[in-house]
Motif scaffolding. Structure first.
Motif: not given
Length: 394
Positions: A151-152, A156-162, A226-235, A259-262
């Motif tokens: 569960n992620l 949590t805050g967004v990390v700006d890669r820039a 809804n916090g459910l995983l949709v796609t996994q890319t480059n894994m 999942t991605q729940f609070a």
């Protein structure tokens, strides 16, 4: 006046006593099947019969009671079927599952006959082969895949890669990390890390490292509202170069169910498919006949599967001693399969099938056979007395 009827009765009663005595003698033998003598009368053209004859000795193939022994290589068949053995080029069938592993790794009975089945590499459907437990240990297996459920924490805050490039040493450059041990082709362990970074709403990037080596590929996870995983890319191909003679590693990461729940970051389950080399510790047999080896590296490997046989006419089987039978024209050809499939019973390890001889019934039958023998003997005596009386007539 003749003695043939009584003599035939004596012979039949003697045979019956032999059969009953054999049943009693083998009443404590594992897998033994009791027998019954069957008789038929004899008639020629005369109105008076000529006595009796033994029509045949037929075995009762009903199941005996299953008794536990707690010995792993003692096997019982719960239901139909026979173990199939090979010895000196002859195929034999038996219900006696008192087995052991000899010094060459063959699974054998007390007479040295070798159990047959389907080696794991050969698959099913062909002719059974002699089963052999390999003496060699289990080779190391390089890690190629990881499955994990997380569960992620969406809060949590967004990390700006820039502005914040990824750095293993900087905990502020990623959102969550978890460790995993990977194994190379030589069985060397490699402590590794998985890094999850929230880069936008419902989007996370995934990185992997092996020690200080960072895999060049970057995966991405996308979640719905809804916090459910949709796609996994480059894994599917996080690559590393372990060196020291080991092959390059390519690791796939599957996080299906994540999942991605609070809620707090959490690892629910994780497995990887690599392991070090191991030596064989024990051998066990499953209900479906699989011979499973357990190794010192905690791996379990199916080494083969026991074959069972059955026949259209069990009474047509020819006994050859040592609780074994061979096929005959009367029995028909064997029907082969794995335990638990179709008409075949399953395997019970740590147990044996006791003889199906009913001692009480045999003792009663012995009394009856003894009375029958005595009556036929008395018949001979009576006819002898009648003949003596006839010869004394003047």
């Amino acid at each position: 006046m003749g003695f043939s009827q009584a003599l035939s009765g004596l012979r039949a009663a003697a045979t019956n006593l032999d059969v009953i005595s054999n049943n009693i003698a083998n009443s404590q033998i594992v897998g033994f099947k009791s027998a019954r003598a069957q008789f038929a009368d004899i008639y020629a053209n005369a109105q008076v019969g000529l006595g009796t004859r033994v029509a045949g000795v037929f075995q009762d193939f009903s199941d005996g009671n299953i008794e536990t022994t707690n010995r792993s290589m003692d096997l019982a068949i719960s239901g139909k079927g026979f173990f199939r053995f090979e010895q000196q080029g002859q195929v034999q069938y038996s219900r006696n599952g008192q087995l052991s592993i000899d010094k060459s790794g063959y699974i054998v009975n007390a007479q040295g006959a070798q159990l047959t089945g389907y080696p794991q590499a050969a698959g099913f459907g062909g002719q059974p082969e002699v089963l052999r437990v390999p003496a060699a240990g289990l080779a190391a297996n390089a890690s190629t895949g990881i499955t994990g459920v997380f569960n992620l924490d969406t809060s949590t805050g967004v990390v700006d890669r820039a502005t914040v490039p990824f750095d293993q040493a900087d905990a502020d450059s990623y959102s969550y990390a978890n460790s995993v041990t990977l194994f190379d082709s030589l069985g060397n362990p490699h402590p590794s890390m998985m890094y999850f970074t929230k880069t936008a709403d419902n989007q996370w990037e995934v990185r992997m490292s092996r020690g200080d080596e960072l895999a060049p590929e970057v995966g991405q996870l996308d979640f719905d509202n809804n916090g459910l995983l949709v796609t996994q890319t480059n894994m599917d191909a996080f690559s590393f170069v372990p060196g020291d003679g080991a092959a390059n590693m390519s690791i796939g990461l599957d996080v299906t169910g994540t999942t991605q729940f609070a809620n707090q970051f959490e690892l629910t389950a994780m497995e990887q498919d690599g392991y070090v080399s191991g030596t064989l510790m024990q051998v066990a047999v499953a209900e479906n006949g699989e011979v499973v080896g357990t190794y010192s590296n905690e791996q379990q490997v199916v080494l083969g599967t026991i074959a069972l046989a059955n026949f259209q006419s069990l009474e047509g089987l020819k006994p050859v001693g040592d609780n074994a039978w061979i096929e005959s024209k009367k029995s028909g050809v064997p029907i082969l399969s794995r335990p638990g499939e179709g008409q075949f019973g399953s395997i019970m390890a740590g147990a044996v099938e006791a003889s199906n001889v009913d001692l009480t019934q045999e003792l009663v039958a012995m009394i009856i056979a003894q009375r029958n023998y005595q009556a036929n003997a008395q018949s001979i005596k009576s006819q002898d007395e009648a003949l003596q009386t006839t010869m004394q007539l003047k």
